[in-house]
Design an enzyme around this catalytic site. Structure first.
Site, mmCIF file in Angstrom:
data_model
loop_
_atom_site.group_PDB
_atom_site.id
_atom_site.type_symbol
_atom_site.label_atom_id
_atom_site.label_comp_id
_atom_site.label_asym_id
_atom_site.label_seq_id
_atom_site.Cartn_x
_atom_site.Cartn_y
_atom_site.Cartn_z
ATOM 1 N N HIS A 88 -0.113 2.873 -13.232
ATOM 2 C CA HIS A 88 0.716 1.842 -13.872
ATOM 3 C C HIS A 88 2.151 2.350 -13.968
ATOM 4 C CE1 HIS A 88 1.607 -1.627 -16.365
ATOM 5 N NE2 HIS A 88 2.299 -0.816 -17.152
ATOM 6 N N ASN A 129 -6.485 3.937 -12.243
ATOM 7 C CA ASN A 129 -5.395 3.001 -11.975
ATOM 8 C C ASN A 129 -4.048 3.697 -12.172
ATOM 9 O OD1 ASN A 129 -4.206 0.332 -11.531
ATOM 10 N ND2 ASN A 129 -3.680 0.386 -13.707
ATOM 11 N N GLY A 166 0.775 -1.239 0.000
ATOM 12 C CA GLY A 166 0.000 0.000 0.000
ATOM 13 C C GLY A 166 0.801 1.281 0.000
ATOM 14 N N THR A 167 1.932 1.317 -0.718
ATOM 15 C CA THR A 167 2.711 2.556 -0.764
ATOM 16 C C THR A 167 1.956 3.663 -1.487
ATOM 17 O OG1 THR A 167 3.892 1.741 -2.721
ATOM 18 C CG2 THR A 167 4.950 1.403 -0.578
#
Length: 208
Positions: free
Chosen positions: A110, A108, A12-13
């Site tokens: 990426h 999101n 969870g950075t």
């Protein structure tokens, strides 16, 4: 106020970057309402708890198939009136039903400059390994809306990061996180919550 759900599978950075941004007041009109993990005991859940954010676990193996799993996720999010879903290292496939329920409301992050090094199978260290194998000089990160295709949704923000001599996948991954991911994701979430993102087909315009 837009209620935000952050979906995670690991440490969870990127979630922490969002929590820190929220604490600084950098996400006006947005509130992280729940953190959802498909992995029991994921450290990201501890990050949520420390920040006073509700955390829940929805395990895929508790459901007969992907459709049932995604339907359960939709139910959990809809009953909390979630307006934005953020995928921050969520390593599970979301089906078309989920995407339709939150059309243009799923973001999101990426770890490459899409369309390079993206799509099925490109996640985590694999992305950085492929970039180094290919010998590219610049990589980076991309924040995009999620559609039915893998990493094919409209691009919101991108930031380039130099590849340096002697880089390993692990070193490069950390640099991309620090210089791009942890900055871009809170910025994109803030833009969404302020109503400044307009989707036109496969293009995203950022409004003043």
């Amino acid at each position: 106020m837009t209620k935000i759900a952050v979906l995670v599978s690991g440490g969870g950075t990127n979630l922490q970057a969002l929590l820190d941004a929220q604490a600084r007041g950098d996400i006006p009109n947005g509130e992280i309402a729940v953190v959802v993990s498909n992995v029991p005991g994921a450290y990201a859940l501890e990050r949520a708890a420390k920040a006073g954010v509700e955390d829940i676990t929805v395990r895929k193996k508790d459901y007969p198939d992907t459709a049932a799993f995604c339907a359960a996720l939709v139910e959990e999010l809809q009953k909390r009136d979630i307006g934005l879903v953020v995928l921050a290292g969520f390593l599970s496939i979301l089906d078309e039903h989920f995407v339709r329920c939150f059309e243009n409301r799923i973001i999101n992050i990426h770890p490459s400059l899409i369309p390079a090094f993206c799509g099925k199978g490109f996640y985590g260290l694999t992305v950085h390994e492929r970039a180094l194998e290919r010998g590219v000089k610049v990589t980076g990160a991309t924040v995009h809306f999620v559609n039915e295709g893998a990493d094919e949704g409209p691009i919101i923000l991108q930031k380039a990061v130099d590849i340096l001599p002697g880089d390993t996948p692990e070193v490069l991954q950390k640099r991309v996180m620090e210089q791009a991911e942890w900055k871009l994701l809170p910025q994109a979430v803030a833009l969404f919550c302020q109503g400044k993102l307009k989707v036109e087909g496969r293009r995203v315009d950022i409004l003043p």
